[in-house]
Enzyme design. Sequence first.
Site, short mmCIF file in Angstrom:
data_model
loop_
_atom_site.label_atom_id
_atom_site.label_comp_id
_atom_site.label_asym_id
_atom_site.label_seq_id
_atom_site.Cartn_x
_atom_site.Cartn_y
_atom_site.Cartn_z
N ASN A 147 0.80 -1.23 0.00
CA ASN A 147 0.00 0.00 0.00
C ASN A 147 0.83 1.27 0.00
O ASN A 147 0.30 2.35 -0.26
CB ASN A 147 -0.93 -0.04 1.22
N TYR A 196 6.11 10.50 -9.54
CA TYR A 196 4.96 9.75 -8.99
C TYR A 196 4.26 9.00 -10.12
O TYR A 196 4.02 7.80 -10.03
CB TYR A 196 4.01 10.72 -8.30
N LYS A 199 4.15 4.92 -10.53
CA LYS A 199 2.87 4.21 -10.41
C LYS A 199 2.53 3.49 -11.73
O LYS A 199 1.96 2.40 -11.71
CB LYS A 199 1.75 5.17 -10.01
N1 LIG Z 1 -5.14 9.44 -0.68
C1 LIG Z 1 -5.23 9.59 -1.96
O1 LIG Z 1 -5.90 10.52 -2.46
C2 LIG Z 1 -4.49 8.64 -2.86
C3 LIG Z 1 -4.74 8.71 -4.22
C4 LIG Z 1 -4.09 7.82 -5.05
C5 LIG Z 1 -3.21 6.89 -4.53
N2 LIG Z 1 -2.98 6.85 -3.20
C6 LIG Z 1 -2.03 5.84 -2.71
O2 LIG Z 1 -2.44 5.32 -1.45
C7 LIG Z 1 -1.31 4.83 -0.74
C8 LIG Z 1 -1.17 5.37 0.68
O3 LIG Z 1 -2.36 5.55 1.28
P1 LIG Z 1 -2.51 5.71 2.88
O4 LIG Z 1 -3.76 6.51 3.05
O5 LIG Z 1 -2.44 4.38 3.53
O6 LIG Z 1 -1.19 6.57 3.28
P2 LIG Z 1 -0.57 6.94 4.70
O7 LIG Z 1 0.59 7.79 4.39
O8 LIG Z 1 -1.58 7.48 5.65
O9 LIG Z 1 -0.09 5.53 5.30
C9 LIG Z 1 0.91 4.80 4.75
C10 LIG Z 1 1.76 4.15 5.82
O10 LIG Z 1 2.88 3.61 5.14
C11 LIG Z 1 4.02 3.75 5.96
N3 LIG Z 1 5.22 3.71 5.14
C12 LIG Z 1 5.69 4.67 4.32
N4 LIG Z 1 6.84 4.29 3.75
C13 LIG Z 1 7.10 3.05 4.22
C14 LIG Z 1 8.16 2.12 4.00
N5 LIG Z 1 9.20 2.41 3.20
N6 LIG Z 1 8.11 0.91 4.60
C15 LIG Z 1 7.08 0.60 5.43
N7 LIG Z 1 6.07 1.46 5.69
C16 LIG Z 1 6.08 2.67 5.10
C17 LIG Z 1 3.81 5.07 6.67
O11 LIG Z 1 4.55 5.12 7.88
C18 LIG Z 1 2.30 5.10 6.89
O12 LIG Z 1 1.94 4.63 8.18
C19 LIG Z 1 -0.09 5.24 -1.55
O13 LIG Z 1 0.35 4.17 -2.34
C20 LIG Z 1 -0.64 6.37 -2.41
O14 LIG Z 1 0.14 6.58 -3.56
C21 LIG Z 1 -3.59 7.70 -2.35
#
Ligand SMILES: NC(=O)c1ccc[n+]([C@@H]2O[C@H](COP(=O)([O-])OP(=O)(O)OC[C@H]3O[C@@H](n4cnc5c(N)ncnc54)[C@H](O)[C@@H]3O)[C@@H](O)[C@H]2O)c1
Length: 265
Positions: A97, A161, A165
């Site tokens: 994720n 980005y 992706k």
């Molecule tokens: N929110 C949006 O509008 C949106 C839109 C498109 C795509 N996304 C995608 O959704 C995903 C993230 O969503 P979320 O809401 O869970 O984000 P978030 O940032 O709230 O949570 C992600 C978690 O991942 C952890 N993390 C980051 N890097 C890490 C690493 N190298 N190893 C282990 N853990 C790590 C962080 O500590 C965090 O707790 C991403 O892939 C993002 O590109 C989000």
Amino acid sequence: MAKRLEGKIAVVIGAGQRPGETIGNGRAISVLFAREGAKVMLVDRILEAAEETRVQIEKEGGEAVPFQADATKIEECQKVVEKCLELFGRIDIFVYNIGTGDANNSLEMPAKSWDTVFNINLRGLYYMYRFVIPVMKKQGYGSLVNTSSIAAISSTPMLAYRASKAGMNAFTQSIAVNYAQYGIRANVIMPGLMNTPMAVDGISGATGVDREALIRKRNERVPLKGGMGSAWDVAYAALFLASDEAKFISGVCLPVDGAQSARVG
Ligand SMILES: NC(=O)c1ccc[n+]([C@@H]2O[C@H](COP(=O)([O-])OP(=O)(O)OC[C@H]3O[C@@H](n4cnc5c(N)ncnc54)[C@H](O)[C@@H]3O)[C@@H](O)[C@H]2O)c1
């Protein structure tokens, strides 16, 4: 009625979330999987973030184990898989994720920023699969779900980005084809504009744009009535793809975006 993931072992990379008023994708996926009967290994580079998700799951009567690992470090990826096998003996579902972008979209962006985006969005996925896929191959079963973004297929200015992706989408589709003979499925979810802490609090904090104004602007860009989606929309898509209900679905890049990517012009 049977739960949709009853008896399954799931690993979620990025199962915590950054602080904010709403729920993030990784946490919502983890909570929903546990509600549906999976035992979930909650992997995050910030242990407290994974721990908060565990507390939420256990409050609801589910089972989850937090584990600290940075997916950009290959030896830590190996430990994730070793720990999951030690605890549960198998990996049925694996969700990658994590993802990040960089505000600098010019070609003059520092190579270090480019590398950070690619390391988190793509290299960590390749590292994890080096250890997860042999386990699934042996089992003759496994469901891989990756969180991409509609940025992969849209005209966003976000250079690194978008490229990373799009790479994730292509990589996942190749995995789907290359490992189909072993009963392994691989799919991608492409969220659009979601009301999550990462997107709303993160962008508002980084750009100084007022939070409420940012929410209004993001809502206006979504064709479907109601504006932005929530992390639960991503989680329900992940649940379906991860479950045996999707047993003939592999190599799919599914937009979860309220028709945003379908609108051309
Ligand atoms: N929110 C949006 O509008 C949106 C839109 C498109 C795509 N996304 C995608 O959704 C995903 C993230 O969503 P979320 O809401 O869970 O984000 P978030 O940032 O709230 O949570 C992600 C978690 O991942 C952890 N993390 C980051 N890097 C890490 C690493 N190298 N190893 C282990 N853990 C790590 C962080 O500590 C965090 O707790 C991403 O892939 C993002 O590109 C989000």
